[in-house]
Motif scaffolding. Sequence first.
Motif, PDB file in Angstrom:
ATOM      1  N   THR A 187     -94.501 -30.351  38.873  1.00  0.00           N
ATOM      2  CA  THR A 187     -94.744 -30.225  37.433  1.00  0.00           C
ATOM      3  C   THR A 187     -93.456 -30.080  36.620  1.00  0.00           C
ATOM      4  O   THR A 187     -93.349 -30.628  35.524  1.00  0.00           O
ATOM      5  N   ARG A 188     -92.473 -29.383  37.173  1.00  0.00           N
ATOM      6  CA  ARG A 188     -91.238 -29.126  36.413  1.00  0.00           C
ATOM      7  C   ARG A 188     -90.113 -30.097  36.755  1.00  0.00           C
ATOM      8  O   ARG A 188     -89.124 -30.168  36.011  1.00  0.00           O
ATOM      9  N   HIS A 189     -90.221 -30.766  37.865  1.00  0.00           N
ATOM     10  CA  HIS A 189     -89.148 -31.674  38.296  1.00  0.00           C
ATOM     11  C   HIS A 189     -89.755 -33.041  38.620  1.00  0.00           C
ATOM     12  O   HIS A 189     -89.633 -33.545  39.723  1.00  0.00           O
ATOM     13  N   ARG A 190     -90.399 -33.611  37.628  1.00  0.00           N
ATOM     14  CA  ARG A 190     -91.145 -34.853  37.856  1.00  0.00           C
ATOM     15  C   ARG A 190     -90.240 -36.017  38.213  1.00  0.00           C
ATOM     16  O   ARG A 190     -90.610 -36.877  39.018  1.00  0.00           O
ATOM     17  N   GLU A 191     -89.057 -36.066  37.634  1.00  0.00           N
ATOM     18  CA  GLU A 191     -88.149 -37.165  37.954  1.00  0.00           C
ATOM     19  C   GLU A 191     -87.685 -37.104  39.404  1.00  0.00           C
ATOM     20  O   GLU A 191     -87.603 -38.123  40.089  1.00  0.00           O
ATOM     21  N   ALA A 192     -87.404 -35.891  39.865  1.00  0.00           N
ATOM     22  CA  ALA A 192     -87.012 -35.735  41.272  1.00  0.00           C
ATOM     23  C   ALA A 192     -88.168 -36.101  42.193  1.00  0.00           C
ATOM     24  O   ALA A 192     -87.984 -36.778  43.215  1.00  0.00           O
ATOM     25  N   ALA A 193     -89.391 -35.666  41.824  1.00  0.00           N
ATOM     26  CA  ALA A 193     -90.563 -35.986  42.646  1.00  0.00           C
ATOM     27  C   ALA A 193     -90.805 -37.491  42.679  1.00  0.00           C
ATOM     28  O   ALA A 193     -91.130 -38.060  43.735  1.00  0.00           O
ATOM     29  N   ARG A 194     -90.633 -38.133  41.518  1.00  0.00           N
ATOM     30  CA  ARG A 194     -90.813 -39.584  41.464  1.00  0.00           C
ATOM     31  C   ARG A 194     -89.784 -40.289  42.334  1.00  0.00           C
ATOM     32  O   ARG A 194     -90.106 -41.241  43.053  1.00  0.00           O
ATOM     33  N   GLU A 195     -88.547 -39.815  42.293  1.00  0.00           N
ATOM     34  CA  GLU A 195     -87.493 -40.432  43.087  1.00  0.00           C
ATOM     35  C   GLU A 195     -87.754 -40.252  44.585  1.00  0.00           C
ATOM     36  O   GLU A 195     -87.557 -41.178  45.374  1.00  0.00           O
ATOM     37  N   HIS A 196     -88.224 -39.084  44.969  1.00  0.00           N
ATOM     38  CA  HIS A 196     -88.516 -38.820  46.385  1.00  0.00           C
ATOM     39  C   HIS A 196     -89.571 -39.774  46.935  1.00  0.00           C
ATOM     40  O   HIS A 196     -89.498 -40.178  48.098  1.00  0.00           O
ATOM     41  N   LEU A 197     -90.556 -40.113  46.102  1.00  0.00           N
ATOM     42  CA  LEU A 197     -91.660 -40.944  46.575  1.00  0.00           C
ATOM     43  C   LEU A 197     -91.419 -42.432  46.351  1.00  0.00           C
ATOM     44  O   LEU A 197     -91.603 -43.245  47.274  1.00  0.00           O
ATOM     45  N   LEU A 198     -91.000 -42.797  45.160  1.00  0.00           N
ATOM     46  CA  LEU A 198     -90.979 -44.216  44.782  1.00  0.00           C
ATOM     47  C   LEU A 198     -89.644 -44.908  45.014  1.00  0.00           C
ATOM     48  O   LEU A 198     -89.617 -46.126  45.221  1.00  0.00           O
ATOM     49  N   GLU A 199     -88.555 -44.152  45.007  1.00  0.00           N
ATOM     50  CA  GLU A 199     -87.242 -44.789  45.069  1.00  0.00           C
ATOM     51  C   GLU A 199     -86.486 -44.529  46.371  1.00  0.00           C
ATOM     52  O   GLU A 199     -85.556 -45.270  46.688  1.00  0.00           O
TER      53      GLU A 199
END
Length: 373
Positions: A80-92
Amino acid sequence: MATLISTAPGSRAAARLRRPDLSQLGPNWYAAVMGTAITANGAAVLPVHWPGLTGFAEVMWVLGLAGLLVLGTARAVHLTRHREAAREHLLENPATAVFYGCPPMALISVGLGTLTVGSRVIGTGPAVALDLALWTIGTLYALAVAVGIPYLMITRHAVSPLAANPTWLLPVVAPLVASAAGPALVPHLPAGTAREALLYGCATLFGIGLLATLALLPVVLTGLVHTKLSALALTPTLFLVLGPLGQSTTAVHQLADAAGPVLPELAPGARALAELYGVAVLGVAMLWLLLAVAANLRARRAGMGFAMTWWAFTFPVGTCVTGAAALARHTGFPGFTVLAAGLFVLLLAGWVLAAGGTAAALAGGRLLARPGD
């Protein structure tokens, strides 16, 4: 007063340095919960009766459940607070995306421990309810990961088969874990269709996980031969190959046990298949275990220090413990009892090293550190 003024900022700075940065908290952390839960589950089925083994299993189950709750809360903050990091971990980042296979296996393993170990603590009814919830959520999660991560690898991630390593197995092993844990719930469902549906569903999950593993293993082995492991810290991931071997052995025996009262016409064939399959596959697992141990000893001599990849040892070896224990139970051959006990001692040693290393690294600020610290 001057002393207080001069040291207080330093103390605050030190506290800031030690505060975990949850933006760095990836799904690989669930491997710690998996390793703890499989230690409890292995102790519960071990075909030997050591003093204090039951109490030890209960302590490990509590630790696994507590770890799941704490980590689940921390991951909720991360997402919830680090969405960009979470997105990078999964998608990039394909190197972190494959670890999304860990959360469903943690859920399912803790659920199984709740039924087999925790029922003595919280009662059978609550244990069945919690296991059913965790198994259902974990299985749906496992199926989503088993489809979603390969989809991303095909359509989005920049990966090469020549760079494949054993972490690629994590997303497709999760259905095998569900197939091994689900049969324990069969006797607690209403007789008839519900039990048959769960048993057939677990057999389907077994097929999904096994065939997907068979498709990926040659790719992984090709990558290891051609490219080697890119870093010493990845050497413990060699143990991950044991996961589908030990877990599938456990699963065929659990399915055979559950088939007895539900599908009696299939039970004799399932039992024979389980024993033949288990002996053959566990033999391959022991051969790979020797290879992985030799490679990790070599890496330690070359200077490999602690990393979270050390947890890659625990769950795979734990599945070999449960597989050997199932063979000992079904065949009565004392060699499998000795094997299960020996592997369990090895599992305990690995858990102590991984847990101790994790605690020390967290306390020293070497894990979940802010970039640049």
